[in-house]
Enzyme design. Structure first.
Site, PDB file in Angstrom:
ATOM      1  N   ASP A  14       0.927  -1.227  -0.130  1.00 33.36           N
ATOM      2  CA  ASP A  14       0.123   0.086   0.150  1.00 33.36           C
ATOM      3  C   ASP A  14       0.927   1.298  -0.020  1.00 33.36           C
ATOM      4  OD1 ASP A  14      -2.406   1.589   0.375  1.00 33.36           O
ATOM      5  OD2 ASP A  14      -1.794   1.753   2.408  1.00 33.36           O
ATOM      6  N   ASP A  16      -0.196   5.277   0.900  1.00 28.21           N
ATOM      7  CA  ASP A  16      -0.313   6.123   1.730  1.00 28.21           C
ATOM      8  C   ASP A  16      -0.406   5.779   3.126  1.00 28.21           C
ATOM      9  OD1 ASP A  16      -1.395   8.375   3.312  1.00 28.21           O
ATOM     10  OD2 ASP A  16      -2.685   9.048   1.477  1.00 28.21           O
TER      11      ASP A  16
HETATM   12 MG   LIG Z   1      -2.832   2.993   3.475  1.00 31.98          MG
END
Ligand SMILES: [Mg+2]
Length: 277
Positions: A14, A16
Protein backbone atom coordinates in the site's frame (compact mmCIF):
# COMPACT_ATOMS: atom_id res chain seq x y z
CA UNK A 1 7.59 -25.52 -4.43
CA UNK A 2 10.95 -24.24 -3.30
CA UNK A 3 10.63 -21.27 -0.99
CA UNK A 4 14.19 -21.48 0.24
CA UNK A 5 15.48 -18.99 -2.26
CA UNK A 6 14.94 -15.67 -0.51
CA UNK A 7 14.38 -13.83 -3.76
CA UNK A 8 11.29 -15.90 -4.38
CA UNK A 9 9.23 -13.76 -2.05
CA UNK A 10 7.55 -10.66 -3.39
CA UNK A 11 5.69 -7.69 -1.96
CA UNK A 12 2.40 -5.94 -2.53
CA UNK A 13 2.62 -2.55 -0.89
CA UNK A 14 0.00 0.00 0.00
CA UNK A 15 1.23 3.59 -0.41
CA UNK A 16 -0.48 6.16 1.82
CA UNK A 17 0.50 5.48 5.43
CA UNK A 18 3.18 3.02 4.34
CA UNK A 19 5.53 5.10 2.16
CA UNK A 20 4.38 8.60 3.08
CA UNK A 21 1.90 10.49 5.18
CA UNK A 22 0.92 13.92 3.89
CA UNK A 23 4.13 15.53 2.75
CA UNK A 24 6.34 13.37 4.96
CA UNK A 25 8.22 10.32 3.78
CA UNK A 26 7.85 7.60 6.41
CA UNK A 27 10.97 6.40 8.20
CA UNK A 28 12.64 3.49 6.44
CA UNK A 29 10.61 3.75 3.22
CA UNK A 30 13.49 4.95 1.09
CA UNK A 31 15.87 2.22 2.31
CA UNK A 32 13.21 -0.49 2.03
CA UNK A 33 12.29 0.29 -1.59
CA UNK A 34 15.94 0.67 -2.59
CA UNK A 35 16.72 -2.72 -1.03
CA UNK A 36 13.90 -4.32 -3.04
CA UNK A 37 15.30 -2.73 -6.22
CA UNK A 38 18.92 -3.66 -5.41
CA UNK A 39 18.06 -7.26 -4.58
CA UNK A 40 15.70 -7.66 -7.51
CA UNK A 41 12.80 -8.56 -5.25
CA UNK A 42 9.47 -8.33 -7.04
CA UNK A 43 7.03 -5.69 -5.79
CA UNK A 44 3.91 -3.81 -6.79
CA UNK A 45 2.26 -0.77 -5.24
CA UNK A 46 -1.42 -1.41 -4.74
CA UNK A 47 -3.61 1.64 -4.35
CA UNK A 48 -7.33 2.18 -4.02
CA UNK A 49 -6.95 5.66 -5.47
CA UNK A 50 -8.39 5.50 -8.99
CA UNK A 51 -7.52 9.09 -9.98
CA UNK A 52 -3.81 8.94 -10.78
CA UNK A 53 -2.25 7.05 -13.68
CA UNK A 54 0.94 5.02 -13.10
CA UNK A 55 2.84 7.91 -14.65
CA UNK A 56 1.29 10.36 -12.12
CA UNK A 57 2.23 8.01 -9.29
CA UNK A 58 5.78 7.63 -10.52
CA UNK A 59 6.15 11.43 -10.54
CA UNK A 60 4.55 11.66 -7.09
CA UNK A 61 6.95 9.14 -5.55
CA UNK A 62 9.89 10.87 -7.18
CA UNK A 63 9.03 13.95 -5.13
CA UNK A 64 9.60 11.83 -2.02
CA UNK A 65 12.91 10.66 -3.44
CA UNK A 66 11.60 7.23 -4.43
CA UNK A 67 12.66 6.19 -7.95
CA UNK A 68 10.45 3.43 -9.32
CA UNK A 69 8.94 2.56 -12.70
CA UNK A 70 5.38 2.78 -14.02
CA UNK A 71 5.28 -1.01 -14.04
CA UNK A 72 5.48 -0.95 -10.24
CA UNK A 73 1.92 0.36 -9.85
CA UNK A 74 -1.42 -1.40 -9.92
CA UNK A 75 -4.32 0.92 -9.12
CA UNK A 76 -7.94 -0.04 -8.57
CA UNK A 77 -8.67 1.78 -11.85
CA UNK A 78 -6.36 -0.63 -13.68
CA UNK A 79 -7.92 -3.56 -11.82
CA UNK A 80 -11.39 -2.37 -12.84
CA UNK A 81 -10.38 -2.43 -16.52
CA UNK A 82 -8.89 -5.91 -16.04
CA UNK A 83 -12.18 -6.95 -14.46
CA UNK A 84 -14.17 -5.69 -17.47
CA UNK A 85 -11.74 -7.32 -19.93
CA UNK A 86 -12.26 -10.64 -18.26
CA UNK A 87 -16.02 -10.42 -17.87
CA UNK A 88 -17.25 -8.39 -20.81
CA UNK A 89 -14.66 -7.31 -23.36
CA UNK A 90 -15.79 -4.61 -25.78
CA UNK A 91 -18.40 -3.34 -23.37
CA UNK A 92 -19.33 0.28 -22.75
CA UNK A 93 -19.34 2.26 -19.56
CA UNK A 94 -20.57 5.48 -18.06
CA UNK A 95 -18.00 6.82 -15.62
CA UNK A 96 -18.30 9.02 -12.58
CA UNK A 97 -14.64 9.76 -11.95
CA UNK A 98 -11.61 11.21 -13.62
CA UNK A 99 -7.95 10.76 -14.51
CA UNK A 100 -6.68 7.23 -13.99
CA UNK A 101 -9.95 5.42 -14.57
CA UNK A 102 -10.65 7.27 -17.84
CA UNK A 103 -7.08 6.76 -19.10
CA UNK A 104 -7.14 3.05 -18.25
CA UNK A 105 -10.49 2.58 -20.02
CA UNK A 106 -9.42 4.50 -23.14
CA UNK A 107 -6.10 2.64 -23.35
CA UNK A 108 -7.92 -0.67 -23.19
CA UNK A 109 -10.28 0.45 -25.97
CA UNK A 110 -13.47 0.80 -23.96
CA UNK A 111 -16.23 3.08 -25.13
CA UNK A 112 -17.35 5.65 -22.61
CA UNK A 113 -20.94 6.66 -23.16
CA UNK A 114 -24.09 7.87 -21.48
CA UNK A 115 -26.18 6.02 -24.04
CA UNK A 116 -27.31 2.69 -22.60
CA UNK A 117 -23.93 1.58 -21.17
CA UNK A 118 -23.25 -1.95 -19.95
CA UNK A 119 -21.65 -0.60 -16.79
CA UNK A 120 -21.81 2.41 -14.53
CA UNK A 121 -18.37 2.79 -12.98
CA UNK A 122 -17.96 4.93 -9.90
CA UNK A 123 -14.43 6.10 -9.07
CA UNK A 124 -12.70 8.96 -7.24
CA UNK A 125 -13.10 12.45 -8.52
CA UNK A 126 -13.78 15.98 -7.53
CA UNK A 127 -16.16 16.87 -10.33
CA UNK A 128 -19.27 15.09 -9.11
CA UNK A 129 -22.57 16.79 -9.79
CA UNK A 130 -26.17 15.90 -9.14
CA UNK A 131 -26.95 15.45 -12.84
CA UNK A 132 -24.35 12.70 -13.25
CA UNK A 133 -25.76 10.88 -10.22
CA UNK A 134 -29.25 11.14 -11.67
CA UNK A 135 -28.09 9.82 -15.04
CA UNK A 136 -26.22 6.97 -13.38
CA UNK A 137 -29.26 6.07 -11.32
CA UNK A 138 -31.45 5.77 -14.41
CA UNK A 139 -28.85 3.73 -16.32
CA UNK A 140 -28.61 1.29 -13.43
CA UNK A 141 -32.40 1.05 -13.21
CA UNK A 142 -32.40 0.21 -16.93
CA UNK A 143 -29.95 -2.64 -16.36
CA UNK A 144 -26.40 -1.26 -16.35
CA UNK A 145 -24.19 -3.00 -13.77
CA UNK A 146 -22.90 -0.83 -10.95
CA UNK A 147 -19.14 -1.20 -10.49
CA UNK A 148 -17.15 0.53 -7.76
CA UNK A 149 -13.41 0.96 -8.19
CA UNK A 150 -13.30 0.67 -4.39
CA UNK A 151 -15.46 1.08 -1.31
CA UNK A 152 -13.19 3.28 0.82
CA UNK A 153 -15.58 5.48 2.76
CA UNK A 154 -13.16 8.34 3.26
CA UNK A 155 -9.91 9.49 1.69
CA UNK A 156 -7.18 11.28 3.59
CA UNK A 157 -6.36 14.79 2.38
CA UNK A 158 -3.87 17.34 3.60
CA UNK A 159 -6.60 19.14 5.51
CA UNK A 160 -8.36 16.05 6.87
CA UNK A 161 -10.73 13.85 4.89
CA UNK A 162 -13.04 13.88 1.89
CA UNK A 163 -15.85 11.42 1.06
CA UNK A 164 -14.40 8.33 -0.63
CA UNK A 165 -15.72 6.32 -3.53
CA UNK A 166 -17.64 4.08 -1.12
CA UNK A 167 -19.67 7.01 0.18
CA UNK A 168 -20.66 7.93 -3.35
CA UNK A 169 -21.49 4.36 -4.32
CA UNK A 170 -23.71 4.05 -1.25
CA UNK A 171 -25.96 6.83 -2.55
CA UNK A 172 -26.44 5.03 -5.89
CA UNK A 173 -27.05 1.71 -4.12
CA UNK A 174 -29.70 3.35 -2.00
CA UNK A 175 -31.28 5.11 -4.98
CA UNK A 176 -31.43 1.97 -7.14
CA UNK A 177 -31.73 -0.90 -4.67
CA UNK A 178 -28.79 -2.54 -6.51
CA UNK A 179 -25.56 -3.59 -4.87
CA UNK A 180 -22.25 -2.52 -6.45
CA UNK A 181 -19.46 -4.94 -7.28
CA UNK A 182 -16.25 -3.47 -5.90
CA UNK A 183 -12.93 -4.24 -7.57
CA UNK A 184 -10.41 -2.49 -5.27
CA UNK A 185 -8.76 -3.83 -2.12
CA UNK A 186 -9.83 -6.00 -0.28
CA UNK A 187 -11.62 -7.55 -3.26
CA UNK A 188 -10.11 -10.93 -4.12
CA UNK A 189 -10.15 -9.86 -7.77
CA UNK A 190 -7.58 -7.11 -7.31
CA UNK A 191 -5.52 -8.94 -4.68
CA UNK A 192 -5.23 -12.05 -6.84
CA UNK A 193 -4.61 -10.12 -10.06
CA UNK A 194 -1.76 -8.29 -8.34
CA UNK A 195 -0.18 -11.55 -7.21
CA UNK A 196 -0.48 -12.97 -10.72
CA UNK A 197 1.12 -9.85 -12.20
CA UNK A 198 4.22 -10.54 -10.13
CA UNK A 199 4.04 -14.22 -11.02
CA UNK A 200 4.06 -15.14 -7.34
CA UNK A 201 2.43 -18.04 -5.58
CA UNK A 202 0.20 -17.41 -2.56
CA UNK A 203 2.83 -18.44 0.00
CA UNK A 204 5.42 -16.20 -1.64
CA UNK A 205 3.23 -13.11 -1.47
CA UNK A 206 3.65 -10.57 1.33
CA UNK A 207 1.16 -7.70 1.61
CA UNK A 208 2.25 -4.60 3.53
CA UNK A 209 -0.39 -2.06 4.51
CA UNK A 210 -1.62 0.29 7.21
CA UNK A 211 -5.36 -0.38 6.92
CA UNK A 212 -6.99 -3.43 8.45
CA UNK A 213 -10.23 -3.28 6.41
CA UNK A 214 -8.51 -3.31 3.03
CA UNK A 215 -4.82 -4.33 3.04
CA UNK A 216 -4.87 -6.84 5.85
CA UNK A 217 -8.38 -8.22 5.29
CA UNK A 218 -7.63 -8.84 1.60
CA UNK A 219 -4.34 -10.54 2.42
CA UNK A 220 -5.89 -12.73 5.10
CA UNK A 221 -8.74 -13.83 2.82
CA UNK A 222 -6.34 -14.84 0.06
CA UNK A 223 -3.86 -16.53 2.39
CA UNK A 224 -1.07 -14.05 1.67
CA UNK A 225 1.47 -13.23 4.34
CA UNK A 226 0.53 -9.88 5.82
CA UNK A 227 2.41 -7.07 7.52
CA UNK A 228 0.62 -4.23 9.27
CA UNK A 229 2.72 -1.09 9.65
CA UNK A 230 1.67 1.33 12.37
CA UNK A 231 2.82 4.37 10.40
CA UNK A 232 -0.64 5.09 8.97
CA UNK A 233 -4.18 4.93 10.24
CA UNK A 234 -4.02 1.92 12.59
CA UNK A 235 -2.49 1.67 16.06
CA UNK A 236 -1.69 -1.58 17.84
CA UNK A 237 -4.54 -0.84 20.26
CA UNK A 238 -7.01 -1.01 17.35
CA UNK A 239 -6.18 -4.64 16.61
CA UNK A 240 -8.55 -6.05 19.24
CA UNK A 241 -11.51 -4.75 17.22
CA UNK A 242 -10.87 -7.08 14.29
CA UNK A 243 -11.62 -10.79 14.00
CA UNK A 244 -8.60 -11.21 11.69
CA UNK A 245 -4.99 -10.39 12.43
CA UNK A 246 -1.94 -9.44 10.39
CA UNK A 247 0.85 -12.01 10.43
CA UNK A 248 3.44 -9.41 11.48
CA UNK A 249 3.21 -5.92 12.94
CA UNK A 250 5.98 -3.33 12.55
CA UNK A 251 6.21 0.31 13.54
CA UNK A 252 7.09 1.26 9.97
CA UNK A 253 8.99 -0.05 6.95
CA UNK A 254 12.24 0.81 8.75
CA UNK A 255 11.48 -1.90 11.31
CA UNK A 256 11.49 -4.73 8.76
CA UNK A 257 14.64 -6.79 8.45
CA UNK A 258 14.21 -8.66 5.17
CA UNK A 259 16.56 -11.54 5.96
CA UNK A 260 14.88 -12.20 9.30
CA UNK A 261 11.45 -11.94 7.70
CA UNK A 262 12.31 -14.40 4.93
CA UNK A 263 13.91 -16.81 7.45
CA UNK A 264 10.76 -16.67 9.55
CA UNK A 265 8.59 -17.39 6.51
CA UNK A 266 10.89 -20.19 5.41
CA UNK A 267 10.39 -21.85 8.79
CA UNK A 268 6.65 -21.58 8.45
CA UNK A 269 5.30 -24.84 7.15
CA UNK A 270 1.67 -23.79 7.24
CA UNK A 271 1.63 -22.45 3.73
CA UNK A 272 4.27 -24.43 1.91
CA UNK A 273 2.08 -27.17 0.51
CA UNK A 274 -0.80 -24.93 -0.35
CA UNK A 275 -1.83 -23.46 -3.67
CA UNK A 276 0.61 -24.38 -6.36
CA UNK A 277 -1.19 -22.37 -8.99
MG1 LIG B 1 -2.90 3.18 3.35
Amino acid sequence: MNLKNKNEYGFLLDMDGVLYRGKELIEGAHEFINTLLDRDIRFLFLTNNSSPTPKDLKVKLKKYGLEVEERHFYTCAMATVDFLSLNKPESTAYVIGEGGILTALYEAGYGITSNDPDYVIVAEGRTLNYESLEMAQNMILKGAHLIATNLDETCPTEGGYRPGCGALVASLEKATGKKAYSVGKPSPFMMRAARKKLNLKTAQTIMIGDTMETDIKGAVELGFNSILVLSGNTSDLDLIHYPYKPRFVYKNLGGINLNELFDELDRDIRYVDEETE
